[in-house]
Design a protein around this motif. Structure first.
Motif, PDB file in Angstrom:
ATOM      1  N   UNK A 234       0.869  -1.214  -0.117  1.00 21.98           N
ATOM      2  CA  UNK A 234      -0.128  -0.059   0.030  1.00 21.98           C
ATOM      3  C   UNK A 234       0.824   1.369   0.071  1.00 21.98           C
ATOM      4  N   UNK A 235       2.102   1.047   0.858  1.00 21.05           N
ATOM      5  CA  UNK A 235       2.801   2.319   0.834  1.00 21.05           C
ATOM      6  C   UNK A 235       3.570   2.585  -0.511  1.00 21.05           C
ATOM      7  N   UNK A 236       3.735   1.545  -1.150  1.00 24.42           N
ATOM      8  CA  UNK A 236       4.416   1.542  -2.664  1.00 24.42           C
ATOM      9  C   UNK A 236       3.770   2.686  -3.691  1.00 24.42           C
ATOM     10  N   UNK A 237       2.208   2.658  -3.184  1.00 15.33           N
ATOM     11  CA  UNK A 237       1.584   3.557  -4.286  1.00 15.33           C
ATOM     12  C   UNK A 237       2.073   4.947  -4.256  1.00 15.33           C
ATOM     13  N   UNK A 238       2.667   5.306  -3.204  1.00 16.97           N
ATOM     14  CA  UNK A 238       3.124   6.694  -3.132  1.00 16.97           C
ATOM     15  C   UNK A 238       4.614   6.779  -4.366  1.00 16.97           C
ATOM     16  N   UNK A 239       4.578   7.440  -5.030  1.00 18.86           N
ATOM     17  CA  UNK A 239       5.695   7.484  -6.130  1.00 18.86           C
ATOM     18  C   UNK A 239       7.132   7.437  -5.600  1.00 18.86           C
ATOM     19  N   UNK A 240       7.283   8.480  -4.439  1.00 14.91           N
ATOM     20  CA  UNK A 240       8.628   8.678  -3.841  1.00 14.91           C
ATOM     21  C   UNK A 240       8.848   7.367  -2.945  1.00 14.91           C
ATOM     22  N   UNK A 241       7.802   7.099  -2.478  1.00 17.88           N
ATOM     23  CA  UNK A 241       8.180   5.620  -1.642  1.00 17.88           C
ATOM     24  C   UNK A 241       8.782   4.645  -2.459  1.00 17.88           C
ATOM     25  N   UNK A 242       7.971   4.383  -3.603  1.00 20.76           N
ATOM     26  CA  UNK A 242       8.292   3.313  -4.699  1.00 20.76           C
ATOM     27  C   UNK A 242       9.547   3.662  -5.182  1.00 20.76           C
ATOM     28  N   UNK A 243      10.043   4.720  -5.427  1.00 19.22           N
ATOM     29  CA  UNK A 243      11.566   5.168  -5.817  1.00 19.22           C
ATOM     30  C   UNK A 243      12.401   4.457  -4.836  1.00 19.22           C
ATOM     31  N   UNK A 244      12.076   4.820  -3.651  1.00 22.22           N
ATOM     32  CA  UNK A 244      13.022   4.531  -2.399  1.00 22.22           C
ATOM     33  C   UNK A 244      13.141   2.868  -2.458  1.00 22.22           C
ATOM     34  N   UNK A 245      11.967   2.197  -2.460  1.00 20.35           N
ATOM     35  CA  UNK A 245      11.735   0.789  -2.462  1.00 20.35           C
ATOM     36  C   UNK A 245      12.881   0.345  -3.453  1.00 20.35           C
ATOM     37  N   UNK A 246      12.834   0.804  -4.834  1.00 24.71           N
ATOM     38  CA  UNK A 246      13.355   0.362  -5.733  1.00 24.71           C
ATOM     39  C   UNK A 246      14.995   0.305  -5.682  1.00 24.71           C
ATOM     40  N   UNK A 247      15.384   1.535  -5.001  1.00 23.05           N
ATOM     41  CA  UNK A 247      16.768   1.845  -4.799  1.00 23.05           C
ATOM     42  C   UNK A 247      17.493   0.585  -3.834  1.00 23.05           C
TER      43      UNK A 247
END
Length: 446
Positions: A234-247
């Motif tokens: 659910x948190x990864x729906x936030x674009x910034x959090x998604x980028x952090x997750x990928x990094x």
């Protein structure tokens, strides 16, 4: 209509933006704005709070410089509010004053051992590596293993500067005494601890990515920090959090072990105590877990051997002489920038920036903040002070009479050019002049 005379205390982004917005908002009036700054040079935290290897963020100085050089304001540097000039002085010479003094002290961290030798506030360390004139020239960089407490951009800046090889800072404006100190550092491991999970961090993707680009520094992450939070998808729906997750995901796949230094990221880790006999020997953390949108301790404690601890848990503002101050929040109490005391507006006194709203938000947020304050100020004209001596020369004469060696915009141009000239022979952007006395001498040299 009578000319408008406004004083602004603090020549960082908040103060300069306020001056620019005021001039434009009152374009049909004659407006005179004076900026008072305690340091001999302007730009506040952009010059003394942003890491030297952040040229993209420091580029904001170009926009601020345009305001200073546009004739919109006069700059009085090296002028301390409360001693060199007072609130009563402002009432004699201006219609109103705006305080934009920011937040430069470390917020406290109430855990056992936080005052041991080897435990430092991040704000003090940032001031040191940015060449602030009012901090010691040397910093005790003697630890091989270091803990940084916090998961915001300042924590990452501190960790990056500690872990980075000094030669990689050479192209920047880092002062020579800082380079010398970092070269002598024996550091091998820097550990960053955050209370929340990897997707609950407060730093930005840009700050995070820069860690992964460090030369000869391994990024070390721990598997038991991931997959803990049931709301991760659910948190990864936030674009910034998604980028952090990928990094973070890419870093977990990297091979480690070949670099001479390591930067460890620890999540779900709440600092519990700094341990040691007179000096820092380890940091004890309690593991946390998510619960009902918040956090709770698990009762599991871990110790990490470190010889230095840096707390980066936020900034805190300083009270100002004769101005209301909220000790709990570390701000000037206000309503939309209008300063209040005991629920009543204080005529002629306004605030903007971190001293107004607390140390949150990036530099760009100060524009909308200043706009709100300026709108309130202009709407309050009936409540303004009626100065006895509004002439522009009166303030200059007052400071000269008190023996204040103030600097001006022309003086800053001299200091700026001097620093750039110091760096040119070495292929560097600039070399900062650190001693206050030398900054003043160069600025005032005719």
């Amino acid at each position: 209509m009578a000319p408008i005379r406004i004083a602004i205390v603090g020549a960082g982004p908040a103060g300069i933006y306020a001056a620019d917005i005021l001039k434009k908002a009152a374009a049909d009036r004659e407006v005179s704005i004076d900026l008072f700054e305690a340091l001999p040079a302007p730009y506040g935290l952009v010059r003394y709070g942003v890491a030297p290897d952040h040229p993209r963020i420091k580029a904001i100085i170009n926009a601020l410089r345009e305001v200073l050089e546009s004739g919109v304001v006069r700059l009085f540097g090296n002028v301390h509010f409360g001693t060199d000039i007072t609130l009563d002085d402002f009432k004699r010479h201006y219609n109103a004053v705006i305080f934009s003094t920011g937040a430069s002290k470390d917020a406290p961290l109430a855990i056992d051992g936080i005052d041991l030798d080897g435990s430092y506030g991040a704000a003090d360390f940032v001031s040191w590596y940015d060449g602030h004139p009012d901090v010691p020239r040397e910093w005790p960089l003697e630890a091989r293993e270091i803990a940084v407490i916090g998961n915001g951009n300042v924590a990452l800046d501190v960790a990056r500067v500690l872990a980075k090889h000094p030669e990689d800072l050479l192209p920047t404006e880092v002062p020579d005494n800082v380079l010398d100190g970092l070269k002598a550092s024996p550091v091998t491991d820097v550990h960053v601890f955050g209370r929340r999970g990897p997707l609950g961090v407060k730093f930005t993707p840009l700050e995070l990515r820069e860690l992964g680009d460090l030369n000869d520094v391994d990024m070390v992450l721990y598997d038991d920090d991931f997959g803990v939070d049931p709301d991760e998808e659910e948190q990864k729906k936030n674009k910034q959090i998604l980028v952090i997750s990928r990094v973070l995901g890419k870093w977990r796949e990297r091979e480690t072990g070949s670099a001479s230094r390591r930067l460890h990221l620890h999540f779900w880790s709440k600092p519990d105590a700094v341990l040691g006999d007179g000096k820092v020997e380890s940091l004890r953390i309690e593991r946390t877990r998510p619960v009902d949108g918040g956090l709770e301790g698990t009762g599991e404690f871990r110790e990490f051997p470190v010889q230095a601890v840096y707390r980066a848990v936020g900034y805190y503002s300083s009270p100002l002489d004769g101005v209301p101050f909220d000790e709990m929040r570390g701000v000037i109490p206000n309503e939309g920038g209008r300063v209040v005391a005991d629920g009543e507006q204080v005529a002629g006194v306004y605030a903007t920036g971190w001293i107004k709203r607390g140390p949150v938000g990036l530099i760009g947020a100060t524009k909308s903040d200043a706009k709100e304050t300026i709108e309130g100020l202009l709407a309050d004209e009936a409540k303004w002070w009626q100065p006895e001596a509004p002439e522009e020369d009166a303030v200059t004469a007052l400071l000269a009479e008190r023996g204040v060696q103030f600097t001006d915009i022309g003086g800053w141009a001299k200091l700026d050019a001097h620093e750039v000239s110091l760096g040119e022979p070495h292929g560097r952007e600039r070399i900062k002049v650190v001693p206050r006395e030398e900054m003043i001498r160069i600025s005032r040299d005719s």
